[in-house]
Write an enzyme that holds these catalytic residues in place. Structure first.
Site, PDB file in Angstrom:
ATOM      1  N   ARG A  70       0.801  -1.230   0.000  1.00 57.94           N
ATOM      2  CA  ARG A  70       0.000   0.000   0.000  1.00 57.94           C
ATOM      3  C   ARG A  70       0.830   1.274   0.000  1.00 57.94           C
ATOM      4  NH1 ARG A  70      -2.957  -3.929   1.597  1.00 57.94           N
ATOM      5  NH2 ARG A  70      -0.990  -4.589   2.469  1.00 57.94           N
ATOM      6  N   THR A  71       1.788   1.348   0.906  1.00 62.87           N
ATOM      7  CA  THR A  71       2.528   2.610   1.041  1.00 62.87           C
ATOM      8  C   THR A  71       3.311   2.877  -0.238  1.00 62.87           C
ATOM      9  OG1 THR A  71       2.689   2.083   3.375  1.00 62.87           O
ATOM     10  CG2 THR A  71       4.022   3.911   2.589  1.00 62.87           C
ATOM     11  N   LYS A 127      27.166  -4.050  -1.587  1.00 65.61           N
ATOM     12  CA  LYS A 127      28.638  -4.081  -1.703  1.00 65.61           C
ATOM     13  C   LYS A 127      29.295  -3.342  -0.547  1.00 65.61           C
ATOM     14  CE  LYS A 127      28.036  -2.679  -6.114  1.00 65.61           C
ATOM     15  NZ  LYS A 127      28.428  -2.096  -7.395  1.00 65.61           N
ATOM     16  N   ARG A 148      11.334   3.857   3.267  1.00 65.26           N
ATOM     17  CA  ARG A 148      10.889   2.961   4.344  1.00 65.26           C
ATOM     18  C   ARG A 148      12.086   2.109   4.750  1.00 65.26           C
ATOM     19  NH1 ARG A 148       5.690  -0.988   4.646  1.00 65.26           N
ATOM     20  NH2 ARG A 148       4.777   1.010   5.182  1.00 65.26           N
ATOM     21  N   HIS A 189       5.219   5.941  11.597  1.00 53.07           N
ATOM     22  CA  HIS A 189       4.682   5.786  10.237  1.00 53.07           C
ATOM     23  C   HIS A 189       3.779   7.005  10.024  1.00 53.07           C
ATOM     24  CE1 HIS A 189       3.487   4.129   6.522  1.00 53.07           C
ATOM     25  NE2 HIS A 189       3.102   2.916   6.888  1.00 53.07           N
TER      26      HIS A 189
HETATM   27  N1   CP Z   1      -0.272   0.057   5.927  1.00 52.03           N
HETATM   28  C1   CP Z   1       0.903  -0.192   5.327  1.00 52.03           C
HETATM   29  O1   CP Z   1       1.938   0.423   5.660  1.00 52.03           O
HETATM   30  O2   CP Z   1       0.845  -1.153   4.374  1.00 52.03           O
HETATM   31  P1   CP Z   1       2.071  -1.685   3.508  1.00 52.03           P
HETATM   32  O3   CP Z   1       3.030  -2.338   4.477  1.00 52.03           O
HETATM   33  O4   CP Z   1       1.479  -2.629   2.510  1.00 52.03           O
HETATM   34  O5   CP Z   1       2.723  -0.498   2.871  1.00 52.03           O
END
Ligand code: CP
Length: 367
Positions: free
Chosen positions: A95-96, A124, A145, A178
């Site tokens: 999703r993100t 590396k 992320r 998040h």
């Molecule tokens: N809610 C969320 O962060 O979903 P993903 O891990 O699929 O990005």
């Protein structure tokens, strides 16, 4: 909106990394927020005050409406057609990643991505710092992320002190933050209650793995901006919310409860925020599997206990904590919540590049 007050350094480049790291999060937030109160770097949920949240939700709704027609879409796609974004995801995501990618496409940004550090030169032995500086050489926005707590913050400081100070958006860092998930959760709650008195004086019930769920931590923070929100934490003892969050709620005078009886809480809930067990953070093999989670699930029987006006959210992905038999219940808003992520992330990117007024004006003239 949060402005740089005269008694704090005006810019992140005025502080060393050690001094920056030692600052309280509110002061760090000020250093990564633009003078319009909207983020340059998006790192923490704490950097959004109510005015900024309202501005972003309004912008998301404007973009959503403008995007319905071809002329509107052409306008949106012209906004950042001169910019490029890098999506650097060294942790799994559906999703993100996809909602950020879609948000970039809506705004005309061209994108590149690394989704596995094993395919980059980190394999590396290249440091995170050198990787990030490499990305910033080619791109104008970095969306990242990482499983590493605080990495986005460190990289934001690093880039701000380089010759290519491009903005960073934290798309999930370690078990801690998040912030953009919390933005889409707030946008979903705001839309859910907008014709029913708004997001105030509500009870939000968090359920599941509250100890290791970064989405819960970030949303709990953002809810501080809304009047009279009661927060209830329902989890097995081993997965209960951290004391730091409870301390934050006490400091802000927020009413909260901690418990383990989901069926008792459902009739009093305005919103239920389910989460999955985050066993990727287990420190010993089978740690999560030994916890009895059977009382922290929602199916058709539990939905009978939720008021008709209640809403059921989940950041997703889910496992079995929400039965698929619930998906068509109009109170189950998690699929809408997921799509809201694309709009609020488009709004965040537009705001990061100072385009709120441009979008507002187009909206006023054309919609
Ligand atoms: N809610 C969320 O962060 O979903 P993903 O891990 O699929 O990005």
């Amino acid at each position: 909106m949060k402005k740089n007050p005269p008694d704090t350094p005006a810019r992140i480049i005025d502080v060393s990394w050690d001094d920056f790291l030692a600052l309280p999060i509110e002061e760090k937030s000020r250093l990564v927020t633009k003078r319009d109160g909207l983020p340059f770097h998006t790192l923490f949920a704490q950097q959004f005050d109510r005015e900024a949240l309202d501005a972003l939700c309004e912008l998301a709704s404007e973009i959503r409406t403008i995007a319905k027609g071809r002329a509107g879409m052409d306008f949106l796609q012209s906004l950042l057609s001169h910019k490029r974004a890098m999506l650097y995801f060294s942790q799994p995501s559906s999703r993100t990643f996809l909602s950020f990618l879609s948000a970039c496409q809506i705004l005309g940004l061209r994108t590149g991505s690394v989704r596995d550090a094993a395919t980059s030169s980190e394999f590396k032995g290249e440091s995170h710092e050198d990787s990030i500086r490499t990305f910033s050489s080619y791109f104008d926005l970095l969306i990242m992320r990482s499983p590493e707590k605080g990495l986005a913050e460190k990289m934001a400081w690093r880039l701000s002190n380089s010759s290519r100070p491009v903005p960073i958006i934290n798309a999930g860092s370690g078990p801690d933050q998040h912030p953009t998930q919390a933005l889409l959760d707030i946008y979903t709650l705001q839309r859910s209650f907008e014709r029913r008195g708004g997001l105030r004086n509500r009870t939000v019930v968090f359920v599941g793995d509250l100890k290791r769920g970064r989405t819960v931590r970030s949303l709990s923070n953002l809810l501080l901006n809304y009047e009279g929100i009661r927060q209830v934490f329902v989890a097995p003892d081993a997965l209960q919310i951290g004391e730091d969050i409870l301390e934050m709620l006490r400091a802000h005078g927020v009413e909260y409860r901690v418990g383990s009886d989901l069926r008792a809480e459902l009739p009093r809930a305005d919103a239920v925020y389910m989460t999955r067990i985050q066993d990727e953070w287990d420190t010993t093999k089978g740690e999560s599997a030994r916890i009895d989670t059977s009382r922290f699930k929602i199916g058709p029987e539990e939905m009978k206990l939720l008021p008709p006006t209640g809403v059921l959210l989940h950041p997703l992905p889910r496992r079995d904590e929400i039965s698929t038999a619930v998906d068509d219940d109009p109170r189950a808003v998690y699929w809408r919540q997921m799509r809201n992520g694309m709009w609020i992330r488009a709004a965040l990117i537009a705001a990061t590049f100072g385009l709120k007024t441009t979008v507002d004006e187009f909206y006023r003239r054309n919609v």
